[in-house]
Design a protein around this motif. Structure first.
Motif, PDB file in Angstrom:
ATOM      1  N   ILE A  66       0.808  -1.209   0.000  1.00 55.52           N
ATOM      2  CA  ILE A  66       0.000   0.000   0.000  1.00 55.52           C
ATOM      3  C   ILE A  66       0.854   1.277   0.000  1.00 55.52           C
ATOM      4  O   ILE A  66       0.421   2.313  -0.489  1.00 55.52           O
ATOM      5  N   ASP A  67       2.091   1.183   0.498  1.00 53.43           N
ATOM      6  CA  ASP A  67       2.941   2.380   0.527  1.00 53.43           C
ATOM      7  C   ASP A  67       3.337   2.769  -0.895  1.00 53.43           C
ATOM      8  O   ASP A  67       3.860   1.948  -1.647  1.00 53.43           O
ATOM      9  N   GLY A  68       3.088   4.006  -1.247  1.00 47.77           N
ATOM     10  CA  GLY A  68       3.506   4.491  -2.557  1.00 47.77           C
ATOM     11  C   GLY A  68       2.661   3.963  -3.704  1.00 47.77           C
ATOM     12  O   GLY A  68       3.005   4.152  -4.877  1.00 47.77           O
ATOM     13  N   VAL A  69       1.524   3.303  -3.385  1.00 49.70           N
ATOM     14  CA  VAL A  69       0.726   2.717  -4.466  1.00 49.70           C
ATOM     15  C   VAL A  69       0.114   3.806  -5.349  1.00 49.70           C
ATOM     16  O   VAL A  69      -0.078   3.611  -6.546  1.00 49.70           O
ATOM     17  N   GLY A  70      -0.174   4.970  -4.766  1.00 49.75           N
ATOM     18  CA  GLY A  70      -0.728   6.078  -5.556  1.00 49.75           C
ATOM     19  C   GLY A  70       0.196   6.473  -6.687  1.00 49.75           C
ATOM     20  O   GLY A  70      -0.216   6.586  -7.837  1.00 49.75           O
ATOM     21  N   GLU A  71       1.463   6.654  -6.357  1.00 56.46           N
ATOM     22  CA  GLU A  71       2.426   7.046  -7.387  1.00 56.46           C
ATOM     23  C   GLU A  71       2.625   5.937  -8.411  1.00 56.46           C
ATOM     24  O   GLU A  71       2.714   6.202  -9.610  1.00 56.46           O
ATOM     25  N   VAL A  75      -0.309  14.061  -8.768  1.00 51.74           N
ATOM     26  CA  VAL A  75      -1.548  13.280  -8.672  1.00 51.74           C
ATOM     27  C   VAL A  75      -1.381  12.018  -7.812  1.00 51.74           C
ATOM     28  O   VAL A  75      -2.353  11.538  -7.228  1.00 51.74           O
ATOM     29  N   GLY A  76      -0.147  11.506  -7.711  1.00 52.10           N
ATOM     30  CA  GLY A  76       0.073  10.309  -6.890  1.00 52.10           C
ATOM     31  C   GLY A  76      -0.475  10.450  -5.473  1.00 52.10           C
ATOM     32  O   GLY A  76      -1.194   9.563  -4.994  1.00 52.10           O
ATOM     33  N   PRO A  77      -0.174  11.567  -4.777  1.00 53.89           N
ATOM     34  CA  PRO A  77      -0.693  11.715  -3.412  1.00 53.89           C
ATOM     35  C   PRO A  77      -2.225  11.764  -3.348  1.00 53.89           C
ATOM     36  O   PRO A  77      -2.811  11.337  -2.344  1.00 53.89           O
ATOM     37  N   THR A  78      -2.867  12.264  -4.389  1.00 52.41           N
ATOM     38  CA  THR A  78      -4.342  12.243  -4.415  1.00 52.41           C
ATOM     39  C   THR A  78      -4.843  10.807  -4.394  1.00 52.41           C
ATOM     40  O   THR A  78      -5.728  10.442  -3.601  1.00 52.41           O
TER      41      THR A  78
END
Lengths: 209, 209
Positions: free
Chosen positions: B83-88, B184-187
């Motif tokens: 789950i860590d960094g999955v946005g990016e 946008v990754g952090p969103t």
């Protein structure tokens, strides 16, 4: 929306000829480089007649894309209390408009822009000149960062239109406005005011390099 | 994408009849409530022939909407590191696919879904059953929150498609992937794992009430 109802002034044929000429001009050359004079020439009428029928260039542009709300009314309301909380106010106002009957008309424009390059150009011009540029101006956002910040906001809000109003993907399609505001407001706030990393496109120089 | 090139097996007419029956069934009843058997019956062929031509129900569904990439390949790559960094990672993979020739085909599907209720239903089914549900499963997101979280992600990514690839609003249309990932990754990360306020739609009870 009052201007949409009731009797329209003037000869409907002339109005239509002017509208067509305006639509072509705005789509081909963009809003900034299009003048009322050029539209009048292309329509074969006097510029005074264009003003008489449609008012300002802004108003004529809104008429060409048949948008059911006027950003000049909405944006100052959203920006009125300054930059704090503007993300939530923007999302709340956006939902109020799109959840209303005006949203149905706006969705039709949105659909059309997906399949018609000319309408896509008009919608892009509308977003750039009537919505995003004005909003970042009212909010006094650094002009060097404003274009990327506002196009990121546009990406989140256009996606809201897609998912909530067109694809109708649940649960977002039926989620109460308060829930959407709480979830999406901070995204818009960060795009407008937060740290987004490198905003200029130039690669960062390595430290000490 | 290899399966899109080269000679296709079987009688093209039979393939087309099966595809049409599948498209109707998936759009009308949804992916979950559609069986290979029902599609075969509707197409007037043996279920074994449907499997022979198209493989699994998932693969048949992908064939009906002609999507140019397989979420079963991409999602595990995105989810692999947890789950860590999955946005990016999600945004980076998304841009890689959409910036490639596959993106052109995907944009065509997207456009079609805007104007055709049947295609919109197929796209919604695709997103729900093949992408979002799987992604939140792989990431072990609380099933009670997964639908809203994943439809929020869908809203941001659908808007990226609109603004970057269809309206081509600058500077987002030409922004380098690294810049988009940073913005946008952090969103996406927050939509998947962050505090979004009330997620269930029930009004909160006043404290002490």
């Amino acid at each position: 929306m009052a201007r949409r109802s009731g009797r329209r002034p003037g000869n409907p044929d002339t109005r239509e000829v002017i509208l067509r000429a305006a639509r072509d001009a705005f789509a081909e050359r963009g809003f900034d480089r299009t003048s009322i004079r050029a539209i009048a020439t292309s329509a074969g009428v006097d510029p005074a007649l264009v003003h008489h029928y449609f008012g300002t260039k802004d108003q004529l542009f809104l008429a060409t894309i048949d948008i059911p709300f006027d950003p000049q009314e909405l944006l100052p309301q959203i920006a009125a209390d300054g930059i704090d909380g503007v993300g939530e106010r923007l999302v709340r106002t956006f939902l109020r408009v799109w959840d209303s009957p005006a949203g149905t008309a706006a969705a039709a424009l949105f659909r059309s822009a997906m399949n018609n390059e000319w309408t896509a150009r008009l919608l892009r011009e509308f977003l750039e000149t009537q919505v995003l540029r004005r909003a970042t101006g009212l909010l006094e956002i650094d002009p060097a960062e404003a274009p990327l910040r506002s196009s990121l906001v546009a990406s989140q809000m256009a996606g809201m239109v897609m998912v909530r109003y067109i694809l109708r993907l649940e649960p977002l399609a039926s989620a109460p406005p308060d829930m959407v505001v709480a979830a999406v407001g901070p995204t818009v706030q960060r795009y407008l005011t937060g740290d987004l990393g490198q905003l200029t496109g130039a690669p960062e120089r390595p430290a000490g390099g």
